[in-house]
Design a protein around this motif. Structure first.
Motif, PDB file in Angstrom:
ATOM      1  N   ASN A  63     -14.341   2.340 -20.692  1.00  0.00           N
ATOM      2  CA  ASN A  63     -15.423   2.865 -19.859  1.00  0.00           C
ATOM      3  C   ASN A  63     -15.986   1.694 -19.059  1.00  0.00           C
ATOM      4  O   ASN A  63     -15.464   0.584 -19.139  1.00  0.00           O
ATOM      5  N   SER A 125      -9.739   6.313 -27.573  1.00  0.00           N
ATOM      6  CA  SER A 125     -10.437   7.606 -27.557  1.00  0.00           C
ATOM      7  C   SER A 125     -10.686   8.141 -28.963  1.00  0.00           C
ATOM      8  O   SER A 125     -11.405   9.128 -29.121  1.00  0.00           O
ATOM      9  N   GLU A 136     -14.942   5.210 -26.950  1.00  0.00           N
ATOM     10  CA  GLU A 136     -15.339   6.048 -25.805  1.00  0.00           C
ATOM     11  C   GLU A 136     -14.497   5.765 -24.560  1.00  0.00           C
ATOM     12  O   GLU A 136     -15.008   5.414 -23.506  1.00  0.00           O
ATOM     13  N   ASP A 138     -10.887   6.924 -22.144  1.00  0.00           N
ATOM     14  CA  ASP A 138     -10.166   8.095 -21.638  1.00  0.00           C
ATOM     15  C   ASP A 138      -8.677   8.007 -21.903  1.00  0.00           C
ATOM     16  O   ASP A 138      -8.104   6.922 -21.978  1.00  0.00           O
ATOM     17  N   LYS A 157     -13.231  11.555 -18.308  1.00  0.00           N
ATOM     18  CA  LYS A 157     -14.491  11.806 -19.006  1.00  0.00           C
ATOM     19  C   LYS A 157     -15.496  10.671 -18.812  1.00  0.00           C
ATOM     20  O   LYS A 157     -16.663  10.915 -18.554  1.00  0.00           O
ATOM     21  N   TYR A 158     -15.028   9.437 -18.941  1.00  0.00           N
ATOM     22  CA  TYR A 158     -15.960   8.309 -18.892  1.00  0.00           C
ATOM     23  C   TYR A 158     -15.953   7.578 -17.558  1.00  0.00           C
ATOM     24  O   TYR A 158     -16.790   6.709 -17.319  1.00  0.00           O
TER      25      TYR A 158
ATOM     26  N   ASN B  74     -15.730  13.857 -28.826  1.00  0.00           N
ATOM     27  CA  ASN B  74     -14.679  12.900 -28.486  1.00  0.00           C
ATOM     28  C   ASN B  74     -13.492  13.212 -29.388  1.00  0.00           C
ATOM     29  O   ASN B  74     -13.613  13.157 -30.613  1.00  0.00           O
TER      30      ASN B  74
END
Lengths: 426, 305
Positions: A63, A125, A136, A138, A157-158, B74
């Protein structure tokens, strides 16, 4: 009006009303429908991505606040992806390779998804440590733009920007991953000194480089403080995003020939500097304990060390013996610490040293003739210890593999290059 | 042809074009074989098509689709190898069991239409819990934590996957035909939707629940009775009843004062109610189903290749 005429008129009016509703359309901006354009983009990207015969080097950021990692990816036309890496996230920090399936789907635009598990990629992930969050990162990427040699993507997503660069056909994956990992180790370690950069006469420190995210700080109360994620490249580092300090923009840096600093690519007059003078670095460091390790001893000193160990075994039943250099605040002096271990018990004695920085990278060490009680007892009782102390009481030329991160520093006697020892931070 | 006739014909044409609705076919999925020979997953996809899609009209999704899951979590996909093992085990220990004991048509008519595999658990960091499975609208079952699948450990297989499957399938069944309202009255006032995870197995059992999660709400209680009874061996089931007969021990190791509740009797009462409902509503003999599951659990290695 007759009923039949009335019905006819209503039907005709309804039909007439439908015609203009169909006619007043905007002229098409695109020649094809959105679905057709998406399908074409997917097909084009599929071709580009699977045409890289030796795969892609992926600059991966989980991220926008995470360190960057180099992953190697080969996307086969069969839908199988091969991935490899070597980093602190791979097993025992060793080179690893595995495979998974991938697909390019029409999602938020064309999306490259790795939709079965790969330990190389999905480690970012996996929602563990801490549970529910993990790193966190992707594993699905919106393809922003693709050229035959470079593909620009963004984590779905991030949102981190992820770059794919085509690998030259003659590059061996393991060799690249090993070299990159070793280069990263050369540049950064937990015990490395913070880097400094002077911009417009103001000094900024860059610490925590080993984490992959610099903590950049100016001086003064209201000074700028920034978290700066970066990735190690083949010749230096690249910040995740361009950073502006004192009006100067920075993004990429290259290690200089002296391996003492990282020179800004965008602004070459600025350098992230490590240690300039090793002698001053050691003299001014009152916190680090530097171990003198046996593998770094010249043959003369090694013989002396072995004699000392044997004597300590005879006198005290020692299992092992060791030397270190450190600053002792109680004694207000640098000391040579000699210690031996019996079982789990370690006994240490200190001998006081004068440490003086001379010319650049020149350090003079001399025994003061004083020490704590144990140190003086050892000095008198342990055979060969006085010779060892005498040997290191001299002027030395200091050298290291990379001044940006001096993990081992070699002391070579100025008057006799055959006599040397080396230290590393504990 | 006069004006009136033309107008009416045109109008009829318009009406016809609106009324020609598509009729539902036998499948909600395209069961035509579109698989590409030579693709990395061709062999497995072909097996899935023959094992699930054609006979059960079921899409077995092992490639993760985040839009098919809760985006707030997640999650990571299942590994290809674990997905293969899971697909084989699900067929052997679930679909073939119902096909043998109940009827070959039963799961074709009542089974889920989608099974979605997820590699990781769905953690809820705020409550400290993790989701093992979901059943949505009687159509879709999602199984989490598939990357931890270990076919050699039957107890863990049951705890994390097959109990979950039977749990979720029982939800699907009761969403089609309600379970008795009286079931919810047995432990009324004892359910704790927010604090169930802080109860020990022992504490739950003494209150008449087969698991702590059964104590969260009565519909979970109902399906937990069925799922646990189906996958637990005689010894394991007896252990639960024995636990329910003893004084409860809380998470701090302290004995809970006797509140006069006979946990064992309550669990058995709930089981009888669930058995009766399965028999009367679905013509399922739960004991026959259980015997077949336990028999098959001993032969798991035979189906894995």
């Amino acid at each position: 009006m007759k009923t039949s005429t009335y019905i006819v008129n209503i039907v005709v009016f309804v039909l007439l009303g439908l015609i203009p509703a169909c006619k007043n359309e905007e002229a098409d901006i695109f020649l094809a429908s959105p679905a057709e354009r998406l399908n074409k983009a997917i097909s084009d990207y599929q071709n580009i991505l699977t045409n890289a015969e030796n795969g892609w080097e992926m600059d991966y950021f989980a991220n926008q606040m995470s360190p960057g990692y180099t992953l190697l990816v080969k996307l086969n036309k069969s839908g199988n992806a091969i991935l490899s890496a070597r980093s602190e996230l791979t097993t025992n920090g060793a080179y690893e390779q595995d495979s998974c399936l991938f697909d390019i789907i029409g999602d938020n635009g064309p999306v490259l998804t790795f939709n079965t598990f790969s330990k190389i990629l999905h480690v970012f992930s996996n929602p563990e440590n801490p549970d529910g969050y993990g790193l966190e990162g992707d594993y699905e990427f919106v393809i922003v733009k693709a050229h035959p040699d470079t593909v620009w993507m963004k984590g779905k997503k991030y949102g981190a920007e992820v770059l794919l660069r085509k690998m030259p056909s003659d590059v061996q994956w393991k060799q690249l991953a090993d070299e990159r990992s070793e280069f990263k180790t050369l540049l950064f370690s937990e015990k490395a000194p913070e880097l400094k950069m002077v911009v417009n006469k103001k000094t900024y420190t860059f610490s925590l480089g080993y984490s992959g995210v610099f903590l950049a700080k100016g001086s003064g109360v209201n000074a700028l403080t920034l978290d700066v994620p970066f990735i190690v490249t083949h010749d230096g580092i690249r910040f995740y995003q361009e950073v502006e300090i004192e009006g100067v923009k920075f993004k990429a840096f290259r290690l200089n020939d002296a391996k003492s600093g990282l020179v800004s690519v965008e602004s070459p007059e600025h350098t992230l500097t490590g240690v300039n003078d090793l002698a001053i670095f050691i003299r001014d460091d009152a916190e680090t304990v530097w171990d003198i390790f046996p593998a770094g001893l010249s043959s003369t000193l090694d013989q002396s060390y072995k004699a000392i160990l044997q004597s300590a075994q005879t006198l005290y039943g020692a299992d092992s013996a060791s030397f270190s250099l450190k600053y002792n605040t109680i004694r207000g002096s640098f000391v040579l610490a000699f210690s031996y271990t019996v079982g789990t018990t370690t006994t240490e004695g200190l001998l006081d040293l004068n440490v003086t920085a001379g010319n650049k990278d020149m350090l003079t060490v001399s025994y003061k003739g004083t020490g704590d009680a144990k140190g003086l007892q050892f000095y008198n009782d342990v055979e060969g210890l006085d010779d060892f102390v005498s040997a290191i009481s001299s002027a030395f030329a200091l050298s290291t593999a990379a001044k940006i991160n001096p993990k081992e520093i070699k002391f070579t006697k100025a008057t006799n290059q055959q006599v040397y020892f080396a230290i590393k931070p504990r | 042809m006069n004006k009136l006739t033309i107008s009416i014909l045109l109008s009829l044409l318009l009406l016809l074009s609106c009324s020609q609705e598509e009729e539902f076919g036998p499948s909600i999925f395209d069961v035509e074989d579109h698989l590409v020979e030579g693709s990395a997953s061709y062999e497995f996809d072909t097996w899935l098509r023959q094992a699930y899609l054609v006979p059960y009209n079921l899409d077995f999704r092992y490639r993760m689709e985040d839009v098919g899951s809760d985006m707030d979590y997640n999650l990571v996909p299942t590994s290809f190898n674990k997905a293969r093992q899971m697909a084989q085990l699900v067929k052997y220990l679930w679909f073939d069991v119902y096909g043998t004991v109940v009827s070959p048509e039963f799961l074709k008519e009542n089974g889920p239409r989608i099974i979605h595999l997820i590699g990781s658990p769905a953690y809820n960091p705020i409550s400290g819990t993790m989701l093992l499975g979901t059943a949505e609208g009687g159509l879709k079952v999602t199984l989490f934590r598939c990357n931890e699948l270990d076919p050699t450990d039957v107890d863990l297989l049951n705890e994390y996957y097959f109990k979950t499957m039977h749990h979720e399938f029982a939800h699907i069944l009761h969403q089609k035909r309600n379970y008795p309202v009286e079931f919810g009255l047995i432990s009324q006032g004892k359910y704790n939707p927010l604090g169930w995870q802080y109860k020990t197995d022992s504490e739950a059992a003494t209150l008449g629940f087969v698991s702590p999660y059964a104590g969260s709400q009565n519909r979970e209680d109902f399906v937990e009775i069925i799922a646990n009874y189906l996958v637990k061996s005689d010894t394991q089931w007896s252990d639960i009843l024995a636990l329910a007969s003893q004084p409860g021990i809380d998470m701090y190791g302290d004995t809970i004062p006797d509140d006069g509740i006979n946990g064992r009797a309550i669990i058995l009462q709930k089981l009888e109610m669930a058995k009766k409902w399965l028999k009367e509503s679905w013509e399922i003999e739960i004991d026959s189903l259980r015997a077949e599951i336990i028999r098959r659990q001993l032969n798991i290695n035979e189906v894995l290749n």
